[in-house]
Design an enzyme around this catalytic site. Sequence first.
Site, PDB file in Angstrom:
ATOM      1  N   ALA A 198     133.978  31.212  21.910  1.00 58.63           N
ATOM      2  CA  ALA A 198     133.209  32.447  21.748  1.00 58.63           C
ATOM      3  C   ALA A 198     133.785  33.447  22.739  1.00 58.63           C
ATOM      4  O   ALA A 198     133.987  33.113  23.912  1.00 58.63           O
ATOM      5  CB  ALA A 198     131.732  32.213  22.022  1.00 58.63           C
ATOM      6  N   GLU A 199     134.058  34.654  22.273  1.00 57.46           N
ATOM      7  CA  GLU A 199     134.801  35.616  23.091  1.00 57.46           C
ATOM      8  C   GLU A 199     133.991  36.141  24.271  1.00 57.46           C
ATOM      9  O   GLU A 199     134.526  36.847  25.120  1.00 57.46           O
ATOM     10  CB  GLU A 199     135.337  36.765  22.237  1.00 57.46           C
TER      11      GLU A 199
END
Lengths: 228, 228, 225, 225
Positions: free
Chosen positions: D51-52
């Site tokens: 997840a960024e």
Amino acid sequence: MSKVFESCAEAVADIEDGATVMVGGFTGRGTPSQLLLALREKGPKNLAIVRNDASGGWKNPIDVDILIEAGMVRKVITCFAVFGSPKKVSLLERAAMDGLVEVELVPQGTLAERIRAGGAGIGAFYTPVGVGTEAAAGKEVRVIGGREMILEHALKADFSLIKAHRADTLGNLVYRMSARNFNPIMAMASRTTIAEVENLVDVGGIDPDEVMTPCVFVRRIVPTGKVA
Amino acid sequence: MSKVFESCAEAVADIEDGATVMVGGFTGRGTPSQLLLALREKGPKNLAIVRNDASGGWKNPIDVDILIEAGMVRKVITCFAVFGSPKKVSLLERAAMDGLVEVELVPQGTLAERIRAGGAGIGAFYTPVGVGTEAAAGKEVRVIGGREMILEHALKADFSLIKAHRADTLGNLVYRMSARNFNPIMAMASRTTIAEVENLVDVGGIDPDEVMTPCVFVRRIVPTGKVA
Amino acid sequence: MIIMGEMMSDEIMARRVALELSGDCFVNLGIGMPMLVSNHIGTGKQVMFQAENGILGVGPRAEPGMEDKDLGNAGDEHVTVSAGASFMDSATAFDMIRGGHLDATVLGAFQVSEKGDLANWKLPGRKLGSYGGAMDLAAGARKVIVMMKHVTNDGLPRIVRECSYPLTAKNCVSLIVTDIAVIKVVDDGLELCETAPGWTPAQVQQLTEPQLIVRNVSSWPLSVS
Amino acid sequence: MIIMGEMMSDEIMARRVALELSGDCFVNLGIGMPMLVSNHIGTGKQVMFQAENGILGVGPRAEPGMEDKDLGNAGDEHVTVSAGASFMDSATAFDMIRGGHLDATVLGAFQVSEKGDLANWKLPGRKLGSYGGAMDLAAGARKVIVMMKHVTNDGLPRIVRECSYPLTAKNCVSLIVTDIAVIKVVDDGLELCETAPGWTPAQVQQLTEPQLIVRNVSSWPLSVS
């Protein structure tokens, strides 16, 4: 000179009209909500805000949109300007349409890298992200290693408002889980970094290998406890 | 496919002639000595080595100079080419004078940043370091934010040989004290990163907040124990 | 030259440099002679030393038998850390330096010019040298203090009109502390601020290539020697 | 159009996309529909989700009552982490993305062109949009998979000759999985690889603006629907 401030109000007391302010956090996680409330209370005008998400569309109730709503913001450099259903118009978009706020939209990784560059003394860098899109408008394009890249410049600010899970009284910081996000890089990129912290410990209370933001980057700490 | 290799010899078995190899560590701390010994044993020629210190002048007995001594190196990109008394000629300087090895000298922070850029997909960057010196020779100069800066390009490699204090079997790494240095950034900058590790633990044995190099950057792990 | 007075020892120079490091500050000490400065920080000061190999809060050298194999400074000496220290990778250590976060650095030098140019990484005529962290520190630290002997082993001035040695950075030095004087780099040249015990301004000038500005020279503080 | 067959549900599309994620790989799932893909990874696969916002190893959503205020994905959902997870700051999360370290990303889209151009961040005529991490992912991930409905709510093709919506990245998409077909971006255009149950290639073509290459079309694997 102690870095520990008793209240958020004191910690933000010298943020004046026209200041550039970075605000850590992403969605509600790692967002310095208590500092934001204090800043709204203090009420400087014409602020430039650097913040990953500024759409106000996430679940967290206290975010940078409270400053936009209060008419304190002239410019926002952000990655999320609208959110949720594409039909929904955010507070920020409305303010932009009304000509009240200027918005500079930046791809998220480029935003992170520009902030890091600001803190790291790098003037500008070439990235492949955004080539051939609106994000490249007006920017220099150069082929490096066989790939088109655009030139992006460092971002710096007068103040960074960040949030940490743990701090010692010197200002060494530790973040927890996904509340880390933009906080460590924003801590580096401002003249004055102010950290809202959930837990304050004595010097020596954090293992030197565990420190995520070394104290040299932090000027002020406000212990606020665990406020969501 | 397990990332855990039984021996350093197996882990370096596909490093062939002409490869570019980054080597972590600074002085003896964090230097993957066992991998270096295995690489010398395997004996590929015409290697290009990227390594902060390559003078062989520090206290650690097994360093990249063993590869230079063995005639395996055609190029070295480094920050320290000579060491100690300025009168002393290092093995590397001797080899360079004899035309056997090409040396590219890079300021230490620029070296770190070029390696990081290589791992981070940044093509090049402008830095104020080295302006007006031999380090700027032939490089583009540009004024950014009122300051002269030079353009520096990213560095990448085929292999990175690094050393960590602790790893889980997925390849998440933790370093200890000043043995961290160039290891985390070199882990990012190569096609294949090989880590010599002092302690191997099961998956779940490292707190996710403690991981310094996420496993996506590491291809091979060799548990070697605490060899100085 | 020996009739001119006695050169101060490295330790005394280090003590003089230490006076420049005020209250709360973050400082990087270059490899070699500058590292002595850490022994002379007075009590009541909160000076935190950075080592570019990834330590903020370098403490005294490790006692014999107490060395930790993973804990050394950028000069490969076994050290300790002070309370509140942190470790970081080399990229972050140099972000700190290049990003202007350190209040000062103390560097050794071969030569300093009257414009504050610094030369400290390579001997002329040599094939190679070592940049180390000096170029980064010279470009990034808010204040660059040079600590060096006033003349070479052959008695030649190290403070020169133009550096003949390869440059580390232009126009970066603020203050020069030598074994006979303290000299400030000012807008119009080099100002002689202090002379060491037994030295007159005229004697210091004799060992210095550019003309020194002499306005208000005091004697090296007694507490130092 | 309803006579043509039934559009597959989002969950079935997610199951089809999941088949593309092979053995050991690192994958970022875009905000929204793509996040469903994580529910459909078969056993025996070592897929690690990034997840960024700074997580490698995103696990299933948190059970009600088990949410941790500091643990959420980039879509602001309370999640868990899988064994071997790690947290990182946003700069490092995007180093991972831009540096080409992720094997694949699954992104939603408004439009994809026949050259693999992607448009997914802004509606035409609107003052603002949100880049999120899409531009970085489109430029950096080794394989870009688009997961979207084949046509707009108004029945217009989303697979077009040229994107009329503002671009996210040029020439970046490898594979398009829609609710009626699987289409590969190849050198000479778009190749129709699979049709969903009840759909013929001709029917898919009717809802697609550019001419599809039809060489070897199979039916959507039964295990998927």
